[in-house]
Motif scaffolding. Structure first.
Motif, PDB file in Angstrom:
ATOM      1  N   SER A  10       0.877  -1.163   0.000  1.00  0.00           N
ATOM      2  CA  SER A  10       0.000   0.000   0.000  1.00  0.00           C
ATOM      3  C   SER A  10       0.912   1.210   0.000  1.00  0.00           C
ATOM      4  O   SER A  10       1.646   1.434   0.962  1.00  0.00           O
ATOM      5  N   SER A  11       0.887   1.947  -1.094  1.00  0.00           N
ATOM      6  CA  SER A  11       1.795   3.078  -1.261  1.00  0.00           C
ATOM      7  C   SER A  11       1.263   3.996  -2.349  1.00  0.00           C
ATOM      8  O   SER A  11       0.168   3.791  -2.874  1.00  0.00           O
ATOM      9  N   ARG A  12       2.072   4.965  -2.710  1.00  0.00           N
ATOM     10  CA  ARG A  12       1.741   5.857  -3.812  1.00  0.00           C
ATOM     11  C   ARG A  12       1.648   5.042  -5.080  1.00  0.00           C
ATOM     12  O   ARG A  12       2.459   4.144  -5.323  1.00  0.00           O
ATOM     13  N   THR A  14       0.873   5.553  -9.388  1.00  0.00           N
ATOM     14  CA  THR A  14       0.603   6.349 -10.573  1.00  0.00           C
ATOM     15  C   THR A  14       0.092   5.405 -11.648  1.00  0.00           C
ATOM     16  O   THR A  14       0.693   4.360 -11.894  1.00  0.00           O
ATOM     17  N   ARG A  34       9.946   4.091   4.905  1.00  0.00           N
ATOM     18  CA  ARG A  34       9.227   4.353   3.657  1.00  0.00           C
ATOM     19  C   ARG A  34      10.089   5.099   2.635  1.00  0.00           C
ATOM     20  O   ARG A  34       9.667   6.071   2.031  1.00  0.00           O
ATOM     21  N   PHE A  82       4.823   9.994 -13.374  1.00  0.00           N
ATOM     22  CA  PHE A  82       4.656  10.463 -11.997  1.00  0.00           C
ATOM     23  C   PHE A  82       5.012  11.942 -11.852  1.00  0.00           C
ATOM     24  O   PHE A  82       4.255  12.730 -11.304  1.00  0.00           O
ATOM     25  N   GLN A  91      -3.443   9.452 -10.108  1.00  0.00           N
ATOM     26  CA  GLN A  91      -2.343   9.376  -9.152  1.00  0.00           C
ATOM     27  C   GLN A  91      -2.945   9.327  -7.755  1.00  0.00           C
ATOM     28  O   GLN A  91      -3.796  10.138  -7.420  1.00  0.00           O
ATOM     29  N   PHE A  92      -2.493   8.358  -6.975  1.00  0.00           N
ATOM     30  CA  PHE A  92      -3.028   8.141  -5.636  1.00  0.00           C
ATOM     31  C   PHE A  92      -1.906   8.243  -4.620  1.00  0.00           C
ATOM     32  O   PHE A  92      -0.837   7.669  -4.822  1.00  0.00           O
ATOM     33  N   ARG A  93      -2.194   8.912  -3.551  1.00  0.00           N
ATOM     34  CA  ARG A  93      -1.203   9.040  -2.481  1.00  0.00           C
ATOM     35  C   ARG A  93      -1.006   7.716  -1.750  1.00  0.00           C
ATOM     36  O   ARG A  93       0.101   7.374  -1.328  1.00  0.00           O
ATOM     37  N   GLU A  94      -2.084   6.967  -1.623  1.00  0.00           N
ATOM     38  CA  GLU A  94      -2.037   5.676  -0.925  1.00  0.00           C
ATOM     39  C   GLU A  94      -3.075   4.759  -1.571  1.00  0.00           C
ATOM     40  O   GLU A  94      -4.250   5.098  -1.604  1.00  0.00           O
ATOM     41  N   ARG A  95      -2.615   3.634  -2.083  1.00  0.00           N
ATOM     42  CA  ARG A  95      -3.514   2.680  -2.712  1.00  0.00           C
ATOM     43  C   ARG A  95      -2.924   1.286  -2.549  1.00  0.00           C
ATOM     44  O   ARG A  95      -1.722   1.098  -2.648  1.00  0.00           O
TER      45      ARG A  95
END
Length: 142
Positions: A10-12, A14, A34, A82, A91-95
């Motif tokens: 679970s992280s950033r 793109t 991290r 990115f 783009q997701f900060r956390e997914r």
């Protein structure tokens, strides 16, 4: 080197399109600092196998490029999406994501684009819609 089992994280993340195929780019962290020392890249478009990414790298890279240089090309394209937004769909900060077993791993001799390794394989990312991962028309097939 082929990977043994699935890798989850679970992280950033793109999500970007390149030559009509939608790819995901995430980072995997080895510890709680991290630092993101592993880049994870793989196709998200249904029916597209991870080998297509390496085929694109071979087609677009230098004819004499070795595996490390091809891996750098892959990571450069993901980083470009990115940082610059080239072909970016989301783009997701956390997914949460999962890299399926059977892909390819490359260790860089020295840190490249702030990553020590590139792991590629078939990727899934939670919460993406069918429209986001559908193959797109392209004038530049690889």
């Amino acid at each position: 080197m082929a990977s043994g089992g699935a890798l989850t994280g679970s992280s950033r993340v793109t999500v970007y399109v390149m030559s009509g195929v939608v790819f995901g780019y995430a980072t995997h962290h080895r510890d709680e600092r991290r630092l993101g020392d592993i880049a994870v890249v793989g196709p998200l478009t249904p029916g597209v196998d991870w080998g297509r990414l390496w085929q694109m790298a071979r087609h677009c890279g230098r004819p004499s490029a070795g595996e490390t240089e091809l891996a750098q090309w892959v990571l450069t394209q993901a980083t470009r999406a990115f940082v610059c937004g080239s072909g970016r769909i989301a783009q997701f900060r956390e997914r949460t994501w999962e890299l399926q077993p059977g892909g390819k791993r490359v260790r860089f001799e020295s840190t490249y684009a702030n990553r020590d390794h590139l792991w590629t394989g078939n990727l899934t990312v939670d919460g993406l819609t069918p429209d986001q991962i559908a193959e797109r028309h392209t004038f530049y097939p690889a």
